[in-house]
Motif scaffolding. Structure first.
Motif, PDB file in Angstrom:
ATOM      1  N   PHE A   1       0.813  -1.215   0.000  1.00 34.11           N
ATOM      2  CA  PHE A   1       0.000   0.000   0.000  1.00 34.11           C
ATOM      3  C   PHE A   1       0.848   1.269   0.000  1.00 34.11           C
ATOM      4  O   PHE A   1       0.671   2.152  -0.839  1.00 34.11           O
ATOM      5  CB  PHE A   1      -0.915  -0.015   1.236  1.00 34.11           C
ATOM      6  N   TRP A   2       1.795   1.365   0.917  1.00 30.23           N
ATOM      7  CA  TRP A   2       2.574   2.592   1.056  1.00 30.23           C
ATOM      8  C   TRP A   2       3.663   2.733   0.000  1.00 30.23           C
ATOM      9  O   TRP A   2       4.301   3.785  -0.101  1.00 30.23           O
ATOM     10  CB  TRP A   2       3.171   2.689   2.461  1.00 30.23           C
ATOM     11  N   ASN A   3       3.861   1.723  -0.818  1.00 28.15           N
ATOM     12  CA  ASN A   3       4.792   1.854  -1.940  1.00 28.15           C
ATOM     13  C   ASN A   3       4.187   2.675  -3.071  1.00 28.15           C
ATOM     14  O   ASN A   3       4.918   3.205  -3.917  1.00 28.15           O
ATOM     15  CB  ASN A   3       5.180   0.473  -2.484  1.00 28.15           C
ATOM     16  N   TYR A   4       2.861   2.755  -3.093  1.00 25.49           N
ATOM     17  CA  TYR A   4       2.184   3.457  -4.179  1.00 25.49           C
ATOM     18  C   TYR A   4       1.417   4.698  -3.717  1.00 25.49           C
ATOM     19  O   TYR A   4       1.071   5.548  -4.541  1.00 25.49           O
ATOM     20  CB  TYR A   4       1.198   2.507  -4.876  1.00 25.49           C
ATOM     21  N   ILE A   5       1.148   4.795  -2.438  1.00 20.02           N
ATOM     22  CA  ILE A   5       0.350   5.899  -1.906  1.00 20.02           C
ATOM     23  C   ILE A   5       1.170   6.712  -0.913  1.00 20.02           C
ATOM     24  O   ILE A   5       1.726   6.169   0.043  1.00 20.02           O
ATOM     25  CB  ILE A   5      -0.936   5.342  -1.250  1.00 20.02           C
ATOM     26  N   VAL A   6       1.236   8.016  -1.156  1.00 17.66           N
ATOM     27  CA  VAL A   6       2.067   8.907  -0.333  1.00 17.66           C
ATOM     28  C   VAL A   6       1.402   9.198   1.003  1.00 17.66           C
ATOM     29  O   VAL A   6       2.059   9.204   2.050  1.00 17.66           O
ATOM     30  CB  VAL A   6       2.350  10.223  -1.088  1.00 17.66           C
TER      31      VAL A   6
ATOM     32  N   CYS B   1      -5.575   0.785  -7.721  1.00 21.98           N
ATOM     33  CA  CYS B   1      -5.775   1.998  -8.528  1.00 21.98           C
ATOM     34  C   CYS B   1      -4.503   2.836  -8.578  1.00 21.98           C
ATOM     35  O   CYS B   1      -4.103   3.314  -9.650  1.00 21.98           O
ATOM     36  CB  CYS B   1      -6.915   2.837  -7.939  1.00 21.98           C
ATOM     37  N   ALA B   2      -3.871   3.022  -7.423  1.00 20.77           N
ATOM     38  CA  ALA B   2      -2.646   3.820  -7.357  1.00 20.77           C
ATOM     39  C   ALA B   2      -1.529   3.174  -8.168  1.00 20.77           C
ATOM     40  O   ALA B   2      -0.756   3.857  -8.854  1.00 20.77           O
ATOM     41  CB  ALA B   2      -2.221   3.991  -5.903  1.00 20.77           C
ATOM     42  N   LYS B   3      -1.428   1.872  -8.086  1.00 20.20           N
ATOM     43  CA  LYS B   3      -0.420   1.130  -8.856  1.00 20.20           C
ATOM     44  C   LYS B   3      -0.611   1.360 -10.348  1.00 20.20           C
ATOM     45  O   LYS B   3       0.352   1.600 -11.091  1.00 20.20           O
ATOM     46  CB  LYS B   3      -0.533  -0.361  -8.525  1.00 20.20           C
ATOM     47  N   THR B   4      -1.854   1.323 -10.802  1.00 19.22           N
ATOM     48  CA  THR B   4      -2.174   1.557 -12.213  1.00 19.22           C
ATOM     49  C   THR B   4      -1.809   2.975 -12.626  1.00 19.22           C
ATOM     50  O   THR B   4      -1.241   3.208 -13.702  1.00 19.22           O
ATOM     51  CB  THR B   4      -3.679   1.307 -12.463  1.00 19.22           C
ATOM     52  N   LEU B   5      -2.122   3.945 -11.775  1.00 19.03           N
ATOM     53  CA  LEU B   5      -1.796   5.347 -12.070  1.00 19.03           C
ATOM     54  C   LEU B   5      -0.290   5.574 -12.103  1.00 19.03           C
ATOM     55  O   LEU B   5       0.220   6.279 -12.974  1.00 19.03           O
ATOM     56  CB  LEU B   5      -2.451   6.254 -11.023  1.00 19.03           C
ATOM     57  N   LYS B   6       0.416   4.987 -11.158  1.00 17.94           N
ATOM     58  CA  LYS B   6       1.872   5.156 -11.103  1.00 17.94           C
ATOM     59  C   LYS B   6       2.541   4.556 -12.336  1.00 17.94           C
ATOM     60  O   LYS B   6       3.504   5.112 -12.879  1.00 17.94           O
ATOM     61  CB  LYS B   6       2.426   4.513  -9.835  1.00 17.94           C
ATOM     62  N   LYS B   7       2.063   3.408 -12.785  1.00 13.28           N
ATOM     63  CA  LYS B   7       2.628   2.775 -13.983  1.00 13.28           C
ATOM     64  C   LYS B   7       2.428   3.647 -15.215  1.00 13.28           C
ATOM     65  O   LYS B   7       3.211   3.574 -16.164  1.00 13.28           O
ATOM     66  CB  LYS B   7       1.981   1.406 -14.201  1.00 13.28           C
ATOM     67  N   ALA B   8       1.377   4.470 -15.191  1.00 19.65           N
ATOM     68  CA  ALA B   8       1.085   5.356 -16.324  1.00 19.65           C
ATOM     69  C   ALA B   8       1.875   6.659 -16.261  1.00 19.65           C
ATOM     70  O   ALA B   8       1.756   7.499 -17.153  1.00 19.65           O
ATOM     71  CB  ALA B   8      -0.410   5.651 -16.374  1.00 19.65           C
ATOM     72  N   GLY B   9       2.648   6.846 -15.186  1.00 18.31           N
ATOM     73  CA  GLY B   9       3.504   8.025 -15.088  1.00 18.31           C
ATOM     74  C   GLY B   9       3.074   9.088 -14.105  1.00 18.31           C
ATOM     75  O   GLY B   9       3.701  10.149 -14.015  1.00 18.31           O
ATOM     76  N   ILE B  10       1.996   8.840 -13.362  1.00 14.54           N
ATOM     77  CA  ILE B  10       1.573   9.796 -12.344  1.00 14.54           C
ATOM     78  C   ILE B  10       2.665   9.910 -11.285  1.00 14.54           C
ATOM     79  O   ILE B  10       3.200   8.907 -10.815  1.00 14.54           O
ATOM     80  CB  ILE B  10       0.241   9.352 -11.695  1.00 14.54           C
TER      81      ILE B  10
END
Length: 219
Positions: free
Chosen positions: A57-62, A198-207
């Motif tokens: 969880f905390w790897n993708y969410i600040v 959801c966050a993982k998907t967004l991060k992979k897209a460059g967010i």
């Protein structure tokens, strides 16, 4: 207490009783009364950056920013909104969420529903909450950047250990929005599996950053 004309007309037509105290409901918060609604408690500190959620969880969410605890009247109001289909309650719940100080973000995105679930429920509860926050915080809102492409079981019906596999690869980013900070809005966080996916998907897209924003958090 002196009633407004609107409230008086509402009471004359519907005669609803508050499910908590059996008092007269208030038109803004119906089926709840104003007294009980005002007893909904907020966290003293809305933002956390650590806590026991799903593995990564905390790897993708600040940060996780929540209005209050998922219990008592707040939990009952969420169920009334989400499962009872009472959208006016959702708008008032959205105002509660919008009362917290937002993280530093460029865009708000609600956790999306699959199109079949959206047709059945007729609204996305997270989108209603996000709209109230966007209006109050003056932050842009996107309802289409993140979509749900896989139909899944209701997370609430599953054991904690099964929730991540249920939503794995369920979401897709539809556009290019790199190097921005996003606020991901949902009604409730329990294990964190949905928000993490959801966050993982967004991060992979460059967010650049994902900050989770929820009305309630399980404690």
């Amino acid at each position: 207490m002196k009633l407004s004309l609107r409230s008086l007309l509402y009471d004359l037509v519907f005669h609803e009783k508050c499910p908590v105290c059996n008092g007269d409901s208030h038109f803004k918060y119906s089926p709840f009364c104003e007294f009980c609604w005002n007893k909904i408690e907020a966290f003293s500190s809305h933002r956390i950056v650590r806590g026991k959620f799903y593995n990564d969880f905390w790897n993708y969410i600040v940060s996780l920013n929540s209005f209050g605890a998922y219990e008592g009247l707040l939990k009952e109001a969420i169920h009334c909104f989400k499962y009872g289909g009472i959208k006016r309650v959702g708008r008032e719940l959205g105002k509660l969420l919008a009362s917290i100080t937002p993280p530093k973000i460029d865009l708000l995105i609600p956790v999306p529903l699959h199109i079949n679930k959206l047709r059945k429920r007729e609204f996305n509860q997270s989108a209603i909450l996000a709209k109230q926050c966007a209006d109050a915080w003056k932050i842009p809102l996107s309802l289409t950047l993140l979509i749900k492409v896989k139909e899944t079981k209701d997370q609430a019906s599953l054991e904690a250990r099964d929730r991540h596999s249920n939503v794995k690869n369920a979401y897709k980013v539809t556009g290019l929005m790199k190097e921005i900070k996003v606020g991901l809005v949902d009604d409730v966080v329990t294990t964190g599996a949905t928000l993490m996916e959801c966050a993982k998907t967004l991060k992979k897209a460059g967010i650049k950053e994902v900050h989770a924003i929820t009305l309630a958090r399980a404690i």
